[in-house]
Design a protein around this motif. Structure first.
Motif, mmCIF file in Angstrom:
data_model
loop_
_atom_site.group_PDB
_atom_site.id
_atom_site.type_symbol
_atom_site.label_atom_id
_atom_site.label_comp_id
_atom_site.label_asym_id
_atom_site.label_seq_id
_atom_site.Cartn_x
_atom_site.Cartn_y
_atom_site.Cartn_z
ATOM 1 N N THR A 179 1.012 -1.124 -0.007
ATOM 2 C CA THR A 179 -0.114 -0.058 -0.096
ATOM 3 C C THR A 179 0.805 1.385 -0.029
ATOM 4 O O THR A 179 0.559 2.256 -0.797
ATOM 5 C CB THR A 179 -0.964 0.045 1.234
ATOM 6 N N GLY A 180 2.087 1.272 0.512
ATOM 7 C CA GLY A 180 2.782 2.329 0.800
ATOM 8 C C GLY A 180 3.334 2.647 -0.594
ATOM 9 O O GLY A 180 3.457 3.835 -1.001
ATOM 10 N N VAL A 181 3.911 1.766 -1.097
ATOM 11 C CA VAL A 181 4.374 1.872 -2.553
ATOM 12 C C VAL A 181 3.477 2.301 -3.757
ATOM 13 O O VAL A 181 3.649 3.145 -4.632
ATOM 14 C CB VAL A 181 5.466 0.618 -2.805
ATOM 15 N N GLU A 182 2.465 1.720 -3.437
ATOM 16 C CA GLU A 182 1.347 2.114 -4.329
ATOM 17 C C GLU A 182 0.860 3.662 -4.235
ATOM 18 O O GLU A 182 0.601 4.587 -5.077
ATOM 19 C CB GLU A 182 0.051 1.361 -4.278
ATOM 20 N N LEU A 183 0.893 4.056 -2.942
ATOM 21 C CA LEU A 183 0.778 5.499 -2.659
ATOM 22 C C LEU A 183 1.921 6.441 -3.129
ATOM 23 O O LEU A 183 1.466 7.290 -4.137
ATOM 24 C CB LEU A 183 0.708 5.794 -1.186
ATOM 25 N N LEU A 184 2.837 5.970 -3.046
ATOM 26 C CA LEU A 184 3.977 6.559 -3.845
ATOM 27 C C LEU A 184 4.107 6.740 -5.393
ATOM 28 O O LEU A 184 4.076 7.516 -6.218
ATOM 29 C CB LEU A 184 5.339 5.899 -3.680
ATOM 30 N N ARG A 185 3.609 5.477 -6.020
ATOM 31 C CA ARG A 185 3.324 5.412 -7.403
ATOM 32 C C ARG A 185 2.230 6.535 -8.013
ATOM 33 O O ARG A 185 2.413 7.213 -8.920
ATOM 34 C CB ARG A 185 3.037 4.063 -7.873
ATOM 35 N N LEU A 186 1.259 6.558 -7.189
ATOM 36 C CA LEU A 186 0.085 7.391 -7.667
ATOM 37 C C LEU A 186 0.317 8.609 -7.449
ATOM 38 O O LEU A 186 0.013 9.627 -8.203
ATOM 39 C CB LEU A 186 -1.226 7.008 -6.832
ATOM 40 N N LEU A 187 1.088 9.109 -6.217
ATOM 41 C CA LEU A 187 1.262 10.417 -5.910
ATOM 42 C C LEU A 187 2.366 11.274 -6.968
ATOM 43 O O LEU A 187 2.406 12.214 -7.105
ATOM 44 C CB LEU A 187 1.599 10.561 -4.479
ATOM 45 N N ALA A 188 3.204 10.335 -7.538
ATOM 46 C CA ALA A 188 4.244 10.625 -8.247
ATOM 47 C C ALA A 188 3.400 11.378 -9.628
ATOM 48 O O ALA A 188 4.436 12.216 -10.152
ATOM 49 C CB ALA A 188 5.252 9.621 -8.450
ATOM 50 N N SER A 189 2.373 11.058 -9.786
ATOM 51 C CA SER A 189 1.863 11.459 -10.865
ATOM 52 C C SER A 189 0.708 12.639 -10.534
ATOM 53 O O SER A 189 -0.042 13.178 -11.521
ATOM 54 C CB SER A 189 1.404 10.545 -11.867
ATOM 55 N N HIS A 190 0.819 12.841 -9.384
ATOM 56 C CA HIS A 190 -0.033 13.957 -9.015
ATOM 57 C C HIS A 190 0.471 15.441 -9.150
ATOM 58 O O HIS A 190 1.351 15.513 -8.584
ATOM 59 C CB HIS A 190 -0.631 13.925 -7.444
ATOM 60 N N PRO A 191 -0.299 16.196 -9.728
ATOM 61 C CA PRO A 191 0.233 17.628 -10.097
ATOM 62 C C PRO A 191 0.737 18.188 -8.822
ATOM 63 O O PRO A 191 1.320 19.506 -9.070
ATOM 64 C CB PRO A 191 -0.554 18.147 -11.218
ATOM 65 N N GLU A 192 -0.218 18.248 -7.898
ATOM 66 C CA GLU A 192 -0.272 19.229 -6.683
ATOM 67 C C GLU A 192 0.460 18.768 -5.492
ATOM 68 O O GLU A 192 0.344 19.292 -4.390
ATOM 69 C CB GLU A 192 -1.669 19.433 -6.294
ATOM 70 N N VAL A 193 1.137 17.284 -5.596
ATOM 71 C CA VAL A 193 1.392 16.784 -4.215
ATOM 72 C C VAL A 193 2.996 16.342 -4.523
ATOM 73 O O VAL A 193 3.542 16.099 -5.553
ATOM 74 C CB VAL A 193 0.748 15.638 -3.862
ATOM 75 N N MET B 77 9.447 12.545 -33.617
ATOM 76 C CA MET B 77 8.946 12.950 -35.082
ATOM 77 C C MET B 77 8.347 14.446 -34.957
ATOM 78 O O MET B 77 8.366 15.244 -35.887
ATOM 79 C CB MET B 77 7.860 11.924 -35.802
ATOM 80 N N PHE B 78 7.661 14.631 -33.940
ATOM 81 C CA PHE B 78 6.894 16.010 -33.750
ATOM 82 C C PHE B 78 7.287 16.995 -32.864
ATOM 83 O O PHE B 78 6.804 17.743 -32.514
ATOM 84 C CB PHE B 78 5.447 15.479 -33.401
ATOM 85 N N ASP B 79 8.547 16.441 -32.492
ATOM 86 C CA ASP B 79 9.644 17.510 -31.780
ATOM 87 C C ASP B 79 8.897 17.860 -30.219
ATOM 88 O O ASP B 79 8.871 18.934 -29.959
ATOM 89 C CB ASP B 79 9.604 18.739 -32.396
ATOM 90 N N LEU B 80 8.463 17.019 -29.693
ATOM 91 C CA LEU B 80 7.888 17.013 -28.097
ATOM 92 C C LEU B 80 8.835 16.403 -27.611
ATOM 93 O O LEU B 80 9.759 15.650 -27.853
ATOM 94 C CB LEU B 80 6.565 16.278 -28.237
ATOM 95 N N PRO B 81 8.912 16.993 -26.240
ATOM 96 C CA PRO B 81 9.515 16.209 -24.998
ATOM 97 C C PRO B 81 9.433 14.748 -25.309
ATOM 98 O O PRO B 81 8.431 14.201 -25.429
ATOM 99 C CB PRO B 81 9.263 16.783 -23.828
ATOM 100 N N GLU B 82 10.758 14.199 -25.325
ATOM 101 C CA GLU B 82 10.727 12.669 -25.863
ATOM 102 C C GLU B 82 10.011 11.757 -24.609
ATOM 103 O O GLU B 82 9.412 10.719 -24.998
ATOM 104 C CB GLU B 82 12.226 12.019 -25.847
ATOM 105 N N THR B 83 9.984 12.055 -23.340
ATOM 106 C CA THR B 83 9.267 11.203 -22.407
ATOM 107 C C THR B 83 7.711 11.874 -22.178
ATOM 108 O O THR B 83 7.150 11.056 -21.310
ATOM 109 C CB THR B 83 9.797 11.715 -21.167
ATOM 110 N N MET B 84 7.370 12.687 -22.966
ATOM 111 C CA MET B 84 6.020 13.217 -22.843
ATOM 112 C C MET B 84 4.949 11.957 -23.001
ATOM 113 O O MET B 84 4.811 11.131 -24.033
ATOM 114 C CB MET B 84 5.494 14.224 -23.854
ATOM 115 N N GLY B 85 3.959 11.784 -22.117
ATOM 116 C CA GLY B 85 2.935 10.815 -22.027
ATOM 117 C C GLY B 85 3.449 9.419 -21.638
ATOM 118 O O GLY B 85 2.758 8.410 -21.639
ATOM 119 N N LEU B 86 4.764 9.428 -21.402
ATOM 120 C CA LEU B 86 5.377 8.180 -21.040
ATOM 121 C C LEU B 86 5.978 8.048 -19.453
ATOM 122 O O LEU B 86 6.888 7.283 -19.171
ATOM 123 C CB LEU B 86 6.320 7.653 -21.811
ATOM 124 N N GLU B 87 5.647 9.111 -18.918
ATOM 125 C CA GLU B 87 6.084 9.228 -17.154
ATOM 126 C C GLU B 87 5.609 8.396 -16.250
ATOM 127 O O GLU B 87 6.146 8.134 -15.046
ATOM 128 C CB GLU B 87 6.056 10.643 -16.952
#
Lengths: 345, 345, 345, 345
Positions: free
Chosen positions: A13-27, B329-339
C-alpha cells in the motif's frame, strides 16, 4: 504544492501511494518512513522506482512528519491510533489506511482489534473516507479513516438497494475474492507463490475483521440493523477484489429498473461505473485504476438480487481512495492524479 | 493537438496505444479501425476503457485515416506495407508496429515474411525506430519501423559491447522469455490459460522471425557480420520480456568496468537504466512502463559476459516505444505521456 | 516391505517424497521428522494428505530413524552431513536430497557451502545419484547424493555431446528457469505470490551453488576441464525446470544426426525422452512425473548447438529421482512407484 | 481386463480420462476417437503421454466403439444423445460426461440445451452418476449421466442439510469459482492466458446451464421445490472448483452439531472428507485427485449456514467420478485406479 508524508512505506500500500502520488500535479512526497529500512533509498527496495523517486526511508519521527501538510498511514493496526493526535495538533492532516479509525465505536475497536484510543477526542474526529457516502464531511475532515478494501466494494455494491429499502437488511450475503496483495508484503508461508498460485480458498468464514466495518456503515445508510454474512476468499492473483453480493427483495422490481436505479445513484460519481444490463465486471478491467465497476442481476426473476462489484484492492480499496479523500480535503478536483486508465492485460 | 489514428485496434498492442495516448497531453486519438469490430464502441470490447474512451471502431478507410497527423499500425504483417504509401502521400506520418518495414532489405522481407513492398521508394524511407541508436534520423522521419519486442531488449543489451568491439560478434547468444501478450489476442489453443499457466517452453528455436531484424541492426552498429543464436521462450505471465544475453570477451575487462561502460552509454537515455553491480533486473519492475533495465555480469571472471535486459513487451517493446518515436517526430519532449511509474505488484 | 524415514518433512520436497512413496508398492513410510512440527499430524499441516497419511511428525531421533531400512534427507544443507554416519553404522541406507554429498571434494564443499564433513570416510562413500550415469554404482550404494534440480536437467542435456566430444567443453552455456517450489517452503518476501507472479528474473548470475556440482560431474564424463556459464531464473510457476543449453560444435554434424545420437544415448533410459526433430519440450508435459524430455537443435546450421531439457524440479529434480535411486539400491524395478502419468493441465 | 473407449479425446476431460485410466489395473483403453485428429498419435497431441500411450485417434465409428465394454463420452452436448442407443444395443455400457442425460426431463433438455433425444426409452435408462446419492442404482446402470463439475461440488455441499430438512430449500445460494479447464480446450479469446490470468469475474449470473441440473437433483433429495441462486466465476487457475454455499437454518443447531452431521453423512464415503471445525478447504488440496473436501460454518451463530466445498473439476468433477461410476457398474472396488494422492504444490 502539498507536502505529503507516508508512514510505513515498505508495504504494497505504501509503495502504491508513492506510485500514484508521483503523477499527482499538486503533491510532493517529502517523507517516507520505515522502521526496518531507515536510511535505505526507497528505489533500492523497489527497483520499479529507480531514477524516478529519490526518497530515503526515514525513521518515524513526529517532528519531521508534522512538517508535512498531510500524512498517510500505511501501517499495521495501532500505529496511527498512537500518532494521529500529535500530527493533528501540529495542523497536519491525517489519512489512515489501517483500521484504527474505521469503527466509530471504541467497544468494537477493542473487541475486534484489541485497541484502545489514547485520546477519544481525536478518535471521534475521524471521518469515514467513502466519498460516495461522506463527500461533504470529507471536505472538512482533518482525520480520515480510509475504508478497507472489502468494505469499499461491498458497500458500493449494497448502497443503492439499502438506501431505497429494497432488500431485507437482516439477510445480506457477501462472497468476495481478493488478490494476494491484500495480505500484505510480510514473509508468511500462506502467501508464498506455491501456496497461492493454482489455488483458491476461503478464510475467516467465522468472522473477518472487515465484517463490523461493513455492517456499521451500512447501518448508518439504511438506518436499520444489518445482518451480514461475509466470506472472503484468496484468489491466485496479485490485485483485485471481486464481491458477489446477494440480497432478498422486499417487493417486485425488474432487473432493468434495478439497473436504472444503480445508474442513477452513481451517475455523478467519477469512480463508480454501472455496467449495462447483462454484463459482468472483471477485476482486470479496473487494474491499477481507482474505478469500481458494478452490475446487478435478478436471476430467473426471483426474489434474490445479485450485485457484482470489482475494484483494485490497492487503488480504490486503499491508496487511490486515500488520494481521492486527500483531493476532497484540500479542495482539489476529486479525480486529480487518478485519471490513468486501467492496465490490461 | 496532434490527431492520431490507430489501425488494428482490437489487439493488445492497439489497446495499449490507446491507454498510453489517453494520458498524452498533446495527442487526441480520432480514429481507431478494426475490420471485425466496425461500428462497435471501443469501450464495449475493452471494458477497462468505459466512460473514458468514446471512440467507435471504424473501417479501414484511407481517406478518413489521412486526416490524422499520424497513424499507428498495430496490424498483422502486410497491412502497413500496402497502406503506408497513400498515407504518406497525404502528408500523414506513419508508425508501423508490425514487421513490414523493420528489415531494410526486400530480399530478407520476402524470405522471412513472404512480402514484397508495392512501392520500393516508400519502403526505403522507413527509419528503424530504436531511439537509442537512431534518434537523429527519427526526428525527421515520416515513416517509422517500430522495433519488435525481443529485438528492442536484445539490441539494448548488446549495443555497448558491440559498439566498443569488446565481444566476438560471430558468437552472440540470446535466450529470452516473453509473456503471453506477445503472442497477440487471437484465439489459439497454444495461448489458452491452461496451456500457458504453470508451463514454460521454448519455441522457434530453429529460427524466429525476429532473428534477422536483430542481426541486421546489430551489424549496422558493429560494422561487422553478426552471428546470433536466439531462443525465445513463452513464460506464464501476461507482460514482460526478459533477455539473457551471452557474449565472449576479446580482452580482459572487469565487471566494474563493464558496468561503468553501460552506465556511460545510457546515462542520457531517459528510458534505459543500468542497475548497480550485482543486481538482477525483473520484468515486474518495468511493468506498464517504457523502461528498459539492464545488468551486466562477468561470472567467475571468465571470458563470458552475461547481460540481462527487461522491458514490458507492450510498452518499450511496442506501444510505448512507438509514442517515444512519435514524440521525436513531432518535436515533443521525448518522455511526454510516458512518465507513469511501473505498476507493481 | 521397505521401511522408510523422511527427515525434514515440512518442505515441498519432503511432502513430495511422501506423495510418491504412498503409491510405491514396496515401501512404507514409518517415520517423518520435523524439528518445528513434532507431535503434529502430517495431514494437519498438509490437508492434501487427509485420511490417507496417518503419520505424526517425530523429532530427529537417530535411534528411531535407524530402525528404517532407508532414510531420505529433505533438509537444509548440513543436517545429513552430521547424521549420515550414525545411520550407516546402523545399516540404514541414506539418500540425501540436500547438497551435502554432491561435491566429491571437501575443499569445494567448504568453499561453496562452508561445511566440513565430520567423518571423511563416510563422505567418500557417497555415490552421486544420477542413474543415467552412475546406475551400476548406485545398485551397491549405501549413501546416495541425490543431484540438484538444475544439475539433473543440465547434465542430462549436455551428456551425449560431451561423451562424444562433439562440443568445446570450455564454453558451455546454461540458461535455466525454475518454478518457485525450488526455493523451498520458507517464509521469504522474495517468494511471495506478489513477488513471483507476473514476474521473471535471473538470480545468482555471479555464481549459483549448483555450478560446481554441474561442472565437476560433467568433467568426470568428458574427462576434460569444463567451463560453464550458468544463469538460473525464477519463473512464475510452482513446478518445473527448463534448461536452455548452448554449446559450440567442434565439427560438422547435422541436426538429424544429433537427434539420432541423443535418441540412441537414452533409448534404454526409462525416464529420459528425446523429442522428434523440431519439437520443443514444455515443463507442463512432465509435471508431477519423473520424466526428463529433451530436444536438440542446430539453428541455421551454424556451429552453435541448442539443447532444451525439462523436468519437474520436485520429481526428477528431487523426490522422484531419490526413489529411482532407492529402487536401484534395493534391487527393485527402477520405475516402481514412478509410473504415474504427468498431470496436465 | 475391461476394454474402454473414449469419444472426444482431444479435450481436457478426454485426456484426463486417459491419464487416470492408464493407472487403473483392470482397464485398457482400446479406442480414442476424435473427429479432427483422426490418424494422429495421441501422444503427438499430448506430449505428456509420450512413450506411455501408443493409441492413435480413430474416427467416430460405432462398430469399432461397440467392441469396447464401456465407452466414455467427453464430447460437446448432443453427441452422446445420438450415439448411446446403438452402443447400448451392442451391450456396451455408456458413461456420458456431457450434459445430454443429466436432466431427467426432456422438456428441460429442450429448453436449456435445445436437444431432443432420438429415443426416449434410452434417455429414460440413464442413471445420474453421483455415487454419494445413487450408488445402488449405479451398480446396475448401463447408461450413466456423469454430473457436471459445479453440480458435484454444490450437491455434495448441500446434501446433508437438505436431507435433514435443516434449511429453507427455497433460498439456497451458491457462489462458485472454477479454473479455466472447465471452459474446455477450444480456441476462444475469453480463455486466453491474457484474459484469465490476474483476473476474476462472474459469468452466467442470469442462468448457467448447470442450474437446472443442480436444482432437479436436490429436489429429489429434499422432496421439495428448491430455489437456488447460482453465480459461477472464472478463477485464474487451471484446475479446481470452489463452491461457497449459503442456506438459512430453520431451527437452532450449533456449528459443532452441523459438523458432526456432515461427518456422519459422509463417514463411509471414500472420496468425501469433512474438515475439522474451523478449517477451510482449498482447491490445491484436492488437485489431480478424486476427493471432495467440505467444511461447514455458522458465522456469528446466526441463522445463516455456510458450506465450503472443493473438488478438482477434471477429476471428481468429471473424469475421476466417471471412473468411480465405472467401478460401481463393473463391480470393482470403488476406489480402484483413483488412489493417487493430490499433487501439491
Amino acid at each position: 504544492m502539498i507536502s505529503a508524508g507516508i508512514v510505513g512505506g515498505t508495504g504494497y500500500t505504501g509503495v502504491e501511494l508513492l506510485r500514484l502520488l508521483a503523477s499527482h500535479p499538486e503533491v510532493r512526497v517529502d517523507c517516507m518512513t520505515s522502521r526496518g529500512a531507515e536510511g535505505t533509498a526507497v528505489a533500492d527496495l523497489f527497483p520499479s522506482l529507480r531514477e524516478r523517486i529519490d526518497l530515503i526511508f526515514s525513521g518515524m519521527d513526529v517532528d519531521h512528519l508534522s512538517r508535512c501538510d498531510v500524512v498517510f498511514f500505511a501501517t499495521p493496526h495501532g500505529v496511527a491510533l498512537e500518532m494521529a493526535g500529535a500530527l493533528l495538533a501540529a495542523d497536519t492532516r491525517v489519512i489512515d489506511l489501517s483500521a484504527d479509525f474505521r469503527l466509530p465505536d471504541t467497544a468494537l475497536l477493542a473487541r475486534w482489534y484489541g485497541l484502545t484510543p489514547p485520546d477519544e477526542a481525536v478518535f471521534k474526529q475521524a471521518v469515514y473516507g467513502l466519498p460516495e457516502v461522506n463527500r461533504k464531511a470529507l471536505r472538512c475532515a482533518r482525520l480520515v479513516a480510509n475504508p478497507g478494501c472489502y468494505p469499499t466494494a461491498i458497500q458500493l455494491g449494497f448502497l443503492p438497494l439499502l438506501e431505497q429499502g429494497l432488500i431485507d437488511p437482516a439477510r445480506l450475503i457477501a462472497s468476495a475474492a481478493s488478490g494476494a496483495s491484500g495480505a500484505g508484503r510480510g514473509a508468511k508461508i500462506e502467501t508464498l507463490h506455491c501456496e497461492v498460485a493454482e489455488n483458491f480458498h476461503a478464510y475467516g468464514a467465522t468472522g473477518h475483521r472487515h465484517l463490523p466495518e461493513i455492517q456499521i456503515h451500512l447501518e448508518r445508510v439504511s438506518r436499520q440493523r444489518v445482518g451480514l454474512t461475509f466470506v472472503p476468499h484468496l484468489a491466485p492473483m496479485n490485485r483485485g477484489i471481486h464481491a458477489t453480493l446477494f440480497g432478498f427483495l422486499r417487493e417486485g422490481i425488474s432487473e432493468a429498473e434495478l439497473n436504472a436505479l444503480y445508474a442513477a445513484r452513481y451517475v455523478d460519481e467519477p469512480f463508480v461505473q454501472v455496467l449495462p444490463l447483462g454484463q459482468h465486471p472483471a477485476t482486470a478491467s479496473v487494474r491499477a485504476a481507482n474505478t469500481c465497476q458494478l452490475a446487478i442481476f435478478r436471476p430467473q426473476e426471483g426474489d434474490t438480487v445479485v450485485v457484482l462489484a470489482v475494484i483494485d484492492n490497492l487503488v480504490k480499496g486503499a491508496a487511490g481512495q486515500a488520494i481521492q479523500n486527500m483531493n476532497l480535503m484540500f479542495d482539489l478536483p476529486e479525480t486529480m492524479g487518478l485519471e490513468a486508465l486501467p492496465v490490461t492485460p
